[in-house]
Write a protein that holds these residues in place. Structure first.
Motif, PDB file in Angstrom:
ATOM      1  N   TYR A  48     -21.971   4.840  45.641  1.00 51.23           N
ATOM      2  CA  TYR A  48     -20.594   4.551  46.053  1.00 51.23           C
ATOM      3  C   TYR A  48     -20.077   3.190  45.612  1.00 51.23           C
ATOM      4  O   TYR A  48     -18.876   2.961  45.619  1.00 51.23           O
ATOM      5  N   TYR A  49     -20.960   2.302  45.207  1.00 52.18           N
ATOM      6  CA  TYR A  49     -20.505   1.018  44.681  1.00 52.18           C
ATOM      7  C   TYR A  49     -20.543   0.977  43.161  1.00 52.18           C
ATOM      8  O   TYR A  49     -20.313  -0.056  42.552  1.00 52.18           O
ATOM      9  N   SER A  50     -20.804   2.103  42.550  1.00 47.86           N
ATOM     10  CA  SER A  50     -20.848   2.209  41.096  1.00 47.86           C
ATOM     11  C   SER A  50     -19.437   2.358  40.535  1.00 47.86           C
ATOM     12  O   SER A  50     -18.543   2.904  41.189  1.00 47.86           O
ATOM     13  N   ASP A  51     -19.225   1.886  39.330  1.00 44.34           N
ATOM     14  CA  ASP A  51     -17.927   2.066  38.664  1.00 44.34           C
ATOM     15  C   ASP A  51     -17.699   3.524  38.278  1.00 44.34           C
ATOM     16  O   ASP A  51     -16.569   3.972  38.177  1.00 44.34           O
ATOM     17  N   ASP A  52     -18.767   4.259  38.024  1.00 48.23           N
ATOM     18  CA  ASP A  52     -18.675   5.671  37.648  1.00 48.23           C
ATOM     19  C   ASP A  52     -19.624   6.448  38.557  1.00 48.23           C
ATOM     20  O   ASP A  52     -20.808   6.618  38.263  1.00 48.23           O
ATOM     21  N   ARG A  53     -19.088   6.934  39.662  1.00 46.59           N
ATOM     22  CA  ARG A  53     -19.929   7.582  40.670  1.00 46.59           C
ATOM     23  C   ARG A  53     -20.600   8.850  40.171  1.00 46.59           C
ATOM     24  O   ARG A  53     -21.754   9.106  40.494  1.00 46.59           O
ATOM     25  N   SER A 102     -23.483   7.945  38.029  1.00 42.82           N
ATOM     26  CA  SER A 102     -24.496   7.344  38.885  1.00 42.82           C
ATOM     27  C   SER A 102     -25.321   8.409  39.604  1.00 42.82           C
ATOM     28  O   SER A 102     -26.542   8.312  39.695  1.00 42.82           O
TER      29      SER A 102
END
Length: 79
Positions: A16-21, A24
């Protein structure tokens, strides 16, 4: 909604803190092969929504408005 994921709980921070969920989630290390046991994981929704956006070229809310809410004469939610 079952995913072969090695985690016993969902890896919220990584996803959820990734730029591309979606990427991820797909990059998570796999677990054991699915054995038929149901294991609900919310991160499966991210894969579904990423697939929908990739296939249609529009956002999930726009897709739902066009293909669900309007045909059923339901007022779409405001963004």
């Amino acid at each position: 909604m079952t995913a072969p994921c090695k985690y016993t709980s969902e890896p919220y921070t990584k996803v959820y803190y990734s730029d591309d969920r979606t990427t991820s989630v797909l990059d998570l290390p796999g677990g054991k092969v699915l054995n038929g046991d149901f294991k609900y994981m919310k991160i499966g929704l991210q894969v579904l929504s990423g697939t929908l956006v990739n296939a249609t070229g529009i956002s999930v809310p726009d897709f739902a408005t066009e293909n669900l809410f309007l045909p059923l004469d339901i007022e779409p939610p405001e963004n």
